[in-house]
Design an enzyme around this catalytic site. Sequence first.
Site, PDB file in Angstrom:
ATOM      1  CE  LYS A  54      15.896  -3.623  14.322  1.00  9.71           C
ATOM      2  NZ  LYS A  54      15.018  -4.178  13.571  1.00  9.71           N
ATOM      3  CD  GLN A  98      15.163  -7.483  11.602  1.00  9.64           C
ATOM      4  OE1 GLN A  98      15.210  -7.104  12.679  1.00  9.64           O
ATOM      5  NE2 GLN A  98      14.760  -6.638  10.485  1.00  9.64           N
ATOM      6  CG  ASP A 121       9.405  -4.329  15.637  1.00  4.56           C
ATOM      7  OD1 ASP A 121       9.844  -3.318  15.530  1.00  4.56           O
ATOM      8  OD2 ASP A 121       9.814  -5.510  15.098  1.00  4.56           O
TER       9      ASP A 121
END
Length: 297
Positions: A54, A98, A121
Amino acid sequence: MSATVIRGSEIAQTIRAEIAEEVKKLQQEQQITPGLVTILVGEDPASQSYVAAKNKTAGQLGIHSKQLTLPAETSEADLLEIVARYNQDETIHGILVQLPLPRHIDEGKVLFAIDPAKDVDGFHPVNVGKMVLGEQCFLPCTPHGILELLSRSGVETSGAEVVIIGRSNIVGKPVANLMLQKRDSGNATVTLCHTRTRDLQFHTRRADILIVAAGVAQMIGAEDVKEGVVVIDVGVNRVGETASGKAKLVGDVDFEAVAAKAAAITPVPGGVGPMTITMLMKNTLQAARQAGELQTS
Ligand SMILES: NC(=O)c1ccc[n+]([C@@H]2O[C@H](COP(=O)([O-])OP(=O)(O)OC[C@H]3O[C@@H](n4cnc5c(N)ncnc54)[C@H](OP(=O)(O)O)[C@@H]3O)[C@@H](O)[C@H]2O)c1
């Protein structure tokens, strides 16, 4: 029938080029550089590689990225404080924590603490709620990537029988929701299957579009699909791992067998995976743009 392979890696490249252009424009016109922070707690190797990918992609697109790696024993209170700090940081437009987090940290609490305007997200309940209502919001990356794969491959979802295997909060449920929205990328008739589904094959064999997100290596074979189906394989499974750590990545679908019957199919790797990261970049750009609009209003 020989299937068209829907190459997510190529489609992702096209979208990434578009994002890089938009990032440049935002810098030139408003002096805003989109900023993303990724927060990793612990040393899970898969999470480490996802986070590294990412950050690397962000750098390639001109997005300022910051990678924060915290020890596995980080307390929930400390993590919440770090999130609160980035909520206030004007150079950071997107915050990604994460998952999964270590067991002693309440994931829901941490996701809820992220400012919904920086929730790239798309997991904050505010964004989930807006998605369900069909309002403008950050869409979760993997489901959004699937929609893009279908539309950029010219697959019509309107009126299609879409069958999804898997009801997780990050893939199955949001995909189902997006597919039934009353807009061009949706308008499907949706069936959501899981481990309690009585006759899975009855459903999969009816599918015009089959989306498999179960995490079970090659569970879908040729006998499970009808001729002409479009298959999106979300699964990522490591098989044949040796002591030296070498493993092969396979999806939830037996690619060769199903490709012989399908109209189109995504490979693993190189299908959904690259789209997930790309949509994260798109959301970060969107977050930076929205922050810019707030500044000028
Ligand atoms: N490529 C990407 O970017 C990306 C992103 C996210 C996830 N993934 C991959 O996608 C897969 C799914 O991820 P996830 O996070 O959604 O998984 P998850 O949270 O483990 O959920 C799996 C879902 O599949 C269902 N399921 C499992 N085995 C089944 C079976 N034999 N028959 C019917 N349903 C079954 C489960 O049903 P129950 O609810 O009844 O248990 C559950 O709803 C994993 O391989 C993951 O690595 C890939």
